[in-house]
Write an enzyme that holds these catalytic residues in place. Structure first.
Site, PDB file in Angstrom:
ATOM      1  N   ARG A  35      35.820  54.373  37.279  1.00  0.00           N
ATOM      2  CA  ARG A  35      35.483  52.964  36.991  1.00  0.00           C
ATOM      3  C   ARG A  35      35.330  52.690  35.494  1.00  0.00           C
ATOM      4  NH1 ARG A  35      37.229  53.729  40.878  1.00  0.00           N
ATOM      5  NH2 ARG A  35      36.346  53.537  42.955  1.00  0.00           N
TER       6      ARG A  35
ATOM      7  N   SER B 234      30.553  46.773  44.801  1.00  0.00           N
ATOM      8  CA  SER B 234      29.470  47.706  44.454  1.00  0.00           C
ATOM      9  C   SER B 234      28.795  47.256  43.169  1.00  0.00           C
ATOM     10  CB  SER B 234      30.037  49.116  44.243  1.00  0.00           C
ATOM     11  OG  SER B 234      30.590  49.579  45.446  1.00  0.00           O
TER      12      SER B 234
ATOM     13  N   GLU C  92      28.206  48.859  37.889  1.00  0.00           N
ATOM     14  CA  GLU C  92      29.674  48.812  37.943  1.00  0.00           C
ATOM     15  C   GLU C  92      30.143  47.405  37.580  1.00  0.00           C
ATOM     16  OE1 GLU C  92      31.590  50.783  41.214  1.00  0.00           O
ATOM     17  OE2 GLU C  92      33.156  49.257  41.313  1.00  0.00           O
TER      18      GLU C  92
HETATM   19  C1  LIG Z   1      34.029  42.548  48.503  1.00  0.00           C
HETATM   20  C2  LIG Z   1      34.433  43.369  47.313  1.00  0.00           C
HETATM   21  C3  LIG Z   1      34.879  44.665  47.478  1.00  0.00           C
HETATM   22  C4  LIG Z   1      35.251  45.441  46.375  1.00  0.00           C
HETATM   23  N1  LIG Z   1      35.696  46.716  46.585  1.00  0.00           N
HETATM   24  C5  LIG Z   1      36.081  47.465  45.546  1.00  0.00           C
HETATM   25  C6  LIG Z   1      36.578  48.794  45.748  1.00  0.00           C
HETATM   26  O1  LIG Z   1      36.679  49.292  46.863  1.00  0.00           O
HETATM   27  N2  LIG Z   1      36.946  49.511  44.665  1.00  0.00           N
HETATM   28  C7  LIG Z   1      36.853  49.007  43.403  1.00  0.00           C
HETATM   29  O2  LIG Z   1      37.208  49.708  42.440  1.00  0.00           O
HETATM   30  N3  LIG Z   1      36.401  47.748  43.178  1.00  0.00           N
HETATM   31  C8  LIG Z   1      36.026  46.967  44.206  1.00  0.00           C
HETATM   32  N4  LIG Z   1      35.565  45.696  43.985  1.00  0.00           N
HETATM   33  C9  LIG Z   1      35.448  45.195  42.610  1.00  0.00           C
HETATM   34  C10 LIG Z   1      36.670  44.441  42.093  1.00  0.00           C
HETATM   35  O3  LIG Z   1      37.406  43.857  43.146  1.00  0.00           O
HETATM   36  C11 LIG Z   1      37.589  45.324  41.252  1.00  0.00           C
HETATM   37  O4  LIG Z   1      36.903  45.897  40.165  1.00  0.00           O
HETATM   38  C12 LIG Z   1      38.785  44.523  40.737  1.00  0.00           C
HETATM   39  O5  LIG Z   1      39.718  45.417  40.212  1.00  0.00           O
HETATM   40  C13 LIG Z   1      38.413  43.501  39.671  1.00  0.00           C
HETATM   41  O6  LIG Z   1      39.527  42.650  39.451  1.00  0.00           O
HETATM   42  P1  LIG Z   1      39.341  41.131  39.017  1.00  0.00           P
HETATM   43  O7  LIG Z   1      40.677  40.542  38.787  1.00  0.00           O
HETATM   44  O8  LIG Z   1      38.483  40.412  39.973  1.00  0.00           O
HETATM   45  O9  LIG Z   1      38.579  41.322  37.627  1.00  0.00           O
HETATM   46  P2  LIG Z   1      37.474  40.360  37.009  1.00  0.00           P
HETATM   47  O10 LIG Z   1      36.231  40.466  37.809  1.00  0.00           O
HETATM   48  O11 LIG Z   1      38.056  39.013  36.774  1.00  0.00           O
HETATM   49  O12 LIG Z   1      37.249  41.080  35.600  1.00  0.00           O
HETATM   50  C14 LIG Z   1      36.685  42.387  35.534  1.00  0.00           C
HETATM   51  C15 LIG Z   1      36.779  42.851  34.084  1.00  0.00           C
HETATM   52  O13 LIG Z   1      38.159  43.013  33.746  1.00  0.00           O
HETATM   53  C16 LIG Z   1      38.510  42.168  32.651  1.00  0.00           C
HETATM   54  N5  LIG Z   1      39.876  41.693  32.878  1.00  0.00           N
HETATM   55  C17 LIG Z   1      40.372  41.059  33.971  1.00  0.00           C
HETATM   56  N6  LIG Z   1      41.684  40.874  33.829  1.00  0.00           N
HETATM   57  C18 LIG Z   1      42.036  41.385  32.628  1.00  0.00           C
HETATM   58  C19 LIG Z   1      43.255  41.521  31.916  1.00  0.00           C
HETATM   59  N7  LIG Z   1      44.413  41.068  32.406  1.00  0.00           N
HETATM   60  N8  LIG Z   1      43.233  42.138  30.704  1.00  0.00           N
HETATM   61  C20 LIG Z   1      42.091  42.598  30.184  1.00  0.00           C
HETATM   62  N9  LIG Z   1      40.892  42.491  30.796  1.00  0.00           N
HETATM   63  C21 LIG Z   1      40.887  41.903  32.014  1.00  0.00           C
HETATM   64  C22 LIG Z   1      37.470  41.081  32.610  1.00  0.00           C
HETATM   65  O14 LIG Z   1      37.329  40.610  31.294  1.00  0.00           O
HETATM   66  C23 LIG Z   1      36.225  41.829  33.104  1.00  0.00           C
HETATM   67  O15 LIG Z   1      35.632  42.554  32.057  1.00  0.00           O
HETATM   68  C24 LIG Z   1      35.186  44.900  45.072  1.00  0.00           C
HETATM   69  C25 LIG Z   1      34.736  43.576  44.896  1.00  0.00           C
HETATM   70  C26 LIG Z   1      34.378  42.809  46.006  1.00  0.00           C
HETATM   71  C27 LIG Z   1      33.933  41.396  45.797  1.00  0.00           C
END
Ligand SMILES: Cc1cc2nc3c(=O)[nH]c(=O)nc-3n(C[C@H](O)[C@H](O)[C@H](O)COP(=O)(O)OP(=O)(O)OC[C@H]3O[C@@H](n4cnc5c(N)ncnc54)[C@H](O)[C@@H]3O)c2cc1C
Length: 327
Positions: free
Chosen positions: A176, A226, A296
């Site tokens: 992570r 998480s 996380e």
């Molecule tokens: C119900 C649920 C279940 C989940 N299960 C998991 C799981 O099993 N495993 C897991 O690893 N995660 C899980 N997550 C967390 C999350 O879905 C992941 O971390 C996901 O990859 C985040 O993507 P996002 O587009 O929503 O990022 P965001 O939440 O929009 O951003 C996260 C970070 O990434 C940065 N960011 C986003 N896009 C870019 C880009 N293009 N360039 C540079 N920086 C960027 C943002 O600035 C921020 O710091 C879960 C979340 C939920 C709500």
């Protein structure tokens, strides 16, 4: 920041939809977060690059948001230009044994696209609700696999340098974590290298992952996945559950009954509620097990380090009976 002027300039640049004081609660899976002074949704990859070049050239604070599934945004919001990838980077194409995709593509879509192209290796991502960009930053993973297992090459935007290729070694993926967190890199595109696999077998394993998730995680109540990372050799959820903390709450933020490492928003939770509950859990786990839980979820809000304050600042500022060193 003079938001009216910035929004006006961005509209004249014609890079996509621009809004003022956009409530970020609308763009996060927690349904929490105050307004972004300026919110931009570039329409194409070129628009995104022009937006980034412009905000960087104007020395404006900015922040890129994917699907908002791994962030906790301050109730005060952020005085910055928030740039969403959700419109600009939604392309995905299968080429031989690879998938080439824009950073705004949802992981679920990538997993299905791989299955249609008879490519295995992306199944783990089917139930992770974020974008490819967010998944690269977080090195997202599930079911024993993570992004670093499949990423072959990336295209990033970097201040002053613009677009350039990034090799997986440079991204320094670990649990992570990635070098995206310490560099001002924006993920624009990635190529995933996969293995030929029978589509029905891929579908079967994706179904299995989805069913497992439904059984073990809260569905329905807004959350951000998480909350804490797993400490070395253990599970944050196990430690929190062993405290008897399922059901603990502050305001409308509650430790999920389905999974102790999830905090759910029961309706009107604020970022302040979530933070207070996190501090309470963290202190209790430290007091009982001498283990420091590390978040996380990424904090987006005002603080010493600018709007992306470090969690360390938040814990230390709060000082609410936390034992042990800050951090
Ligand atoms: C119900 C649920 C279940 C989940 N299960 C998991 C799981 O099993 N495993 C897991 O690893 N995660 C899980 N997550 C967390 C999350 O879905 C992941 O971390 C996901 O990859 C985040 O993507 P996002 O587009 O929503 O990022 P965001 O939440 O929009 O951003 C996260 C970070 O990434 C940065 N960011 C986003 N896009 C870019 C880009 N293009 N360039 C540079 N920086 C960027 C943002 O600035 C921020 O710091 C879960 C979340 C939920 C709500």
């Amino acid at each position: 920041m003079n938001s009216e002027r910035v929004a006006g300039d961005l509209r004249r640049l014609d890079v996509g939809a621009v809004s003022l004081n956009e409530p970020l609660a609308r763009h996060t899976s927690f349904r929490i977060g105050g307004p972004a002074s300026v919110y931009v949704q570039p329409g194409t990859k070129e628009d995104l690059v022009r937006t980034l070049d412009w905000v960087e050239g104007q020395s404006l604070p900015y922040f890129v948001l994917g699907q908002g599934t791994n962030v906790l945004v301050s109730d005060q919001g952020i005085d910055a230009v928030v740039i969403s990838t959700s419109r600009a980077l939604r392309y995905v194409e299968a080429r031989g044994q690879t998938l080439v995709a824009g950073a705004g593509v949802l992981l679920t879509k990538l997993a299905h696209k791989a299955q249609q192209a008879s490519l295995g290796g992306m199944e783990f991502a089917v139930s992770i609700p974020g974008t490819l960009g967010g998944a690269l930053v977080m090195n997202a993973g599930a079911h024993g696999s993570e992004m670093r297992d499949v990423v072959w090459e990336m295209v990033i935007w970097q201040p002053k340098a613009g677009l350039r290729a990034l090799a997986p070694e440079e991204a320094e993926f670990s649990y992570r974590r990635s070098a995206f967190m310490t560099h001002a890199w924006i993920a624009v595109e990635a190529t995933m290298h996969l293995d030929p696999k029978d589509p029905p077998a891929i579908l079967e394993s994706m179904r299995h992952h989805m069913a497992y998730r439904k059984k073990t995680q809260p569905v329905g109540d807004p959350n951000a996945g998480s909350i804490f990372k797993n400490p070395e050799g253990d599970y944050a959820g196990r430690l929190i559950e062993a405290l008897g903390a399922k059901g603990w709450y502050v305001g409308d933020a509650e430790v999920s009954a389905a999974h102790a490492n999830f905090i759910v928003n029961r309706g009107h939770a604020t970022a302040h509620d979530v933070l207070s509950l996190m501090r309470r859990l963290r202190s209790a786990v430290f007091a009982r097990y001498a283990v420091q839980l590390r978040p996380e979820v990424r904090w987006i809000g005002p603080g010493e380090g600018g709007f992306e304050a470090t969690w360390e600042n938040l814990w230390c500022e709060a000082g609410e009976g936390l034992q042990g060193p800050c951090g």
